[in-house]
Design an enzyme around this catalytic site. Structure first.
Site: not given
Ligand code: HH2
Length: 301
Positions: A235, A269
């Protein structure tokens, strides 16, 4: 020990109930991220093709993921809203494939009840709701009826607005109170606490300093009495602090996970499952070695 701690081995085993299955909370739980989106902040566009997504899920499982969390709508700051049908069109072919080829349980990262409902029909075991039931409280009922695991994350605003106001009078107290409301909503909808996990939402309406504080003080959410997940993986708070582009944040991600484990988080995660698995298993072994040393004489080791 700060934070949420697994129950002692002699008692009821510490497990997370996810639809007739259980996830062992006696060791750190590694949740592999798979985004089937064109625009996710670190893997957007890479796994949009169902065959590529399936291959990625199988390799995350082989690297030691306990669960795979599939998202079809990016939640990065500024991401456009995706209509439910489009989100489902991205997810469905991947879920169809994985229900045949993957033994590891699947989580679906969505705030839409209709998407959660269809995903449960295709065998998803967990719903990861980054709005903590704020957007569509019906997700609570769906989890209650199916027995699915439910991750309740804190965020402020939505992806369009969440980085506009990242100041809090008392960050930890506000996040804790919001998570408590989410837990109450889930329990009122009929969920058992054993289905629930909370997540303070690293980077979701948080300044870089705020994300650091949430990791440092993650143990303060332990009194909510449900296991705690954190998602620091790749992040921007890492990028800002260390001046690193998104694909050079692995070591810092691992460092954040290990500190959070030590302070009470239990689920992690991450995009890079193998390195996180190894680091967290070793950190847990060290933690336990210390705990064994501190145990009173005659206590089982
Ligand atoms: N972070 C993201 C998405 N979902 N869910 C939980 N429970 N906790 C988190 O910290 C979290 C989440 C963001 O990361 P990512 O899925 O890699 O990116 P994007 O939202 O751009 O798809």
């Amino acid at each position: 020990m700060p934070g949420w701690a697994p129950e002692p081995a002699a008692g009821d085993p510490a497990v997370w109930h996810i639809r007739g299955r259980t996830v062992d909370l006696g060791r750190p739980v590694v949740v592999g991220v798979l985004n089937v989106t064109p625009d996710s902040f670190s893997d957007g566009g890479v796994y949009l093709e169902p065959a590529a997504a399936e291959e990625r899920a199988l390799s995350l499982a082989a690297e030691g993921a306990d669960l795979i969390d599939i998202g079809a709508e990016s939640t990065r700051p500024g991401a456009p809203a995706v209509p439910a049908d489009e989100e489902w069109d991205r997810l469905a072919p991947v879920l169809e494939r994985l229900r045949r080829s993957l033994a590891v349980p699947l989580s679906v990262d969505t705030t839409k009840a209709i998407v959660a409902e269809r995903a449960l029909e295709l065998g998803a075991a967990v719903i990861n709701d980054v709005s903590g039931l704020e957007v569509e409280p019906r997700i609570g009922r769906l989890a209650a009826e199916s027995g699915a695991g439910l991750v309740l994350m804190h965020r402020r605003g939505d992806p369009r607005t969440m980085q506009r106001d990242v100041e809090y009078a008392d960050l930890i107290a506000e996040v804790r109170a919001s998570l408590e409301r989410s837990i109450d909503a889930a329990v009122s909808a009929g969920c058992s606490r054993k289905q629930l996990v909370v997540d303070p939402g690293i980077g979701f309406g948080k300044s870089p300093e705020g994300s650091l504080r949430l990791l440092a003080e993650v143990g303060k959410f332990g009194s909510l009495d449900v296991p705690i997940m954190v998602g620091p993986s790749r992040k921007s708070f890492i990028g800002m602090l260390l001046d690193l582009p998104v694909h050079e944040r692995l070591e810092a991600t691992i460092g954040a996970c290990v500190v959070a484990l030590e302070r009470g988080a239990r689920l992690f995660r991450v995009h890079d499952v193998g390195p996180a698995r190894r680091a967290l298993d070793l950190a847990e072994a060290i933690r336990r070695a210390g705990a064994a040393e501190d145990a009173p004489a005659g206590a089982p080791r």
